[in-house]
Design a protein around this motif. Sequence first.
Motif, mmCIF file in Angstrom:
data_model
loop_
_atom_site.group_PDB
_atom_site.id
_atom_site.type_symbol
_atom_site.label_atom_id
_atom_site.label_comp_id
_atom_site.label_asym_id
_atom_site.label_seq_id
_atom_site.Cartn_x
_atom_site.Cartn_y
_atom_site.Cartn_z
ATOM 1 N N GLU A 197 -2.391 -15.359 -39.446
ATOM 2 C CA GLU A 197 -2.685 -14.225 -40.324
ATOM 3 C C GLU A 197 -3.697 -14.653 -41.392
ATOM 4 O OE1 GLU A 197 -0.197 -11.274 -43.301
ATOM 5 O OE2 GLU A 197 0.805 -12.570 -41.869
ATOM 6 N N GLY A 251 2.735 -13.261 -45.647
ATOM 7 C CA GLY A 251 1.383 -13.819 -45.545
ATOM 8 C C GLY A 251 1.322 -15.282 -45.167
ATOM 9 N N GLU A 257 1.110 -3.280 -46.414
ATOM 10 C CA GLU A 257 2.047 -2.264 -45.927
ATOM 11 C C GLU A 257 3.142 -1.940 -46.943
ATOM 12 O OE1 GLU A 257 2.040 -5.396 -45.363
ATOM 13 O OE2 GLU A 257 3.860 -6.198 -44.440
ATOM 14 N N ASP A 268 -3.467 -7.393 -49.210
ATOM 15 C CA ASP A 268 -4.078 -8.431 -48.383
ATOM 16 C C ASP A 268 -5.578 -8.434 -48.671
ATOM 17 O OD1 ASP A 268 -1.685 -9.283 -47.088
ATOM 18 O OD2 ASP A 268 -1.749 -7.484 -45.840
ATOM 19 N N THR A 297 3.537 -9.993 -50.904
ATOM 20 C CA THR A 297 2.215 -9.786 -50.325
ATOM 21 C C THR A 297 2.299 -8.821 -49.139
ATOM 22 O OG1 THR A 297 2.314 -11.533 -48.656
ATOM 23 C CG2 THR A 297 1.646 -12.187 -50.877
ATOM 24 N N GLY A 298 1.293 -8.009 -49.006
ATOM 25 C CA GLY A 298 1.197 -7.159 -47.821
ATOM 26 C C GLY A 298 0.703 -5.762 -48.132
HETATM 27 MG MG MG Z 1 1.944 -9.749 -44.672
#
Ligand code: MG
Length: 404
Positions: free
Chosen positions: A259, A254, A191, A231, A188-189
Amino acid sequence: MSHSPLSALISVEQALERLLAEAQAAAIVENESVSLALADGRVLAQDVIAGLDLPPWPNSAMDGYALRLADWQGQPLPVSQRVVAGTAPEALQPGTCARIFTGAPVPEGADTVEMQENTTLTADGQVVFNEPMKAGQNIRPQGQETQLGDCVLAAGTRLGPVELGLAASLGLSQLNVRRRMRVAVLSTGDELVEPGQPLGLGQIYNSNRQVLISWLQRLSCEVVDGGILPDDLAQTRAALGALNQVDLILSTGGVSVGEADFLGIALREAGEISLWKLAIKPGKPLTFGQFRGVPVMGLPGNPASTLVTFGLLARPYILRRLGVQQVQPLGFSLPAGFTWTKPGKRREYLRAQVQEGRVVLYPNQSSGVLLSAAWADGFAEVLEHTTLSEGDCVRFIPLSELLI
Ligand code: MG
Ligand code: AMP
């Protein structure tokens, strides 16, 4: 997100105990028969019972001569037969000896083997025994290693070169093993970018995916690559919905406190999930729950955290689901080559090497630094609320115990 469990830290032991109980309840029960050549790393589903004695008959441990000790009063003995490995000898003629080689069956009637170095041959080919002998010497008795009906390998044993060799020595060509576990890996992410793609500002390459895929393959799991989840709730829902027929969903990232935890939200809509706060460093946040009946484990995203939590928690969980009882790594107590002055609330797994018998730490223990683990031979385990002086004993867990 349920915040209630956040108030208390769960110890590594408590977390492991809960995970192992969950694993036991979701044990994989289907088995399959595989050839020895394909069984490395698999988990034995059934006890292996010896179908024969090992060795199946008494055999010689030396190259030399077999005799019946009572026949020898110091005189040279004539050679009545030659027994090489792979042949079936005749019964020993009284008053004679048999030339014999390592691994060859000892002829009936012989009870002693003398190594050839302790003998001399006479001009007419008789054997002079130069040393005193003991009945039974240099003979490997039938059934010395194991006997017909013995349990040689227990169900739940993880198969490696030694176990497979043992099965082969018993004449088995196939073994009944647990089926492979199917594990979905999600990263997850926003970036994250896959290796091979250009890297934009603010982006990083997805390394956890590769760590988990390689490691799961070593655990004989079938990996379903769920790719990168941005996300975003809708895309997370869609990605989860596309997963089917898996035994475990393993995600990274995550799960940090505070967050926007889209995976957690999406999972909670269709299942149950709880956030555990572990007394472990690196690590700490870990989610565990179910999505449509499939167990889900969410590991923290920092690469060293992923490594430590997978090795110490997810790996034992996976092995226990496959029926392995011994899921804990071996550790050794070694003198610390460092000092630890600030007692912590969380148990530290410091990336370390053993140098001249002492545990030495990688200088940068940041949870973001995977290079620390590439440098390390293992983890130095510093217990919570503890300080250490140089020379104090610290538990060292070799990475080789975990990365298999
Ligand atoms: Mg993340
Ligand atoms: P998160 O738990 O999502 O807040 O992630 C914690 C840290 O780990 C952040 O610096 C992320 O960029 C990093 N991270 C998360 N997932 C990965 C991944 N798959 N590969 C490399 N780094 C990651």
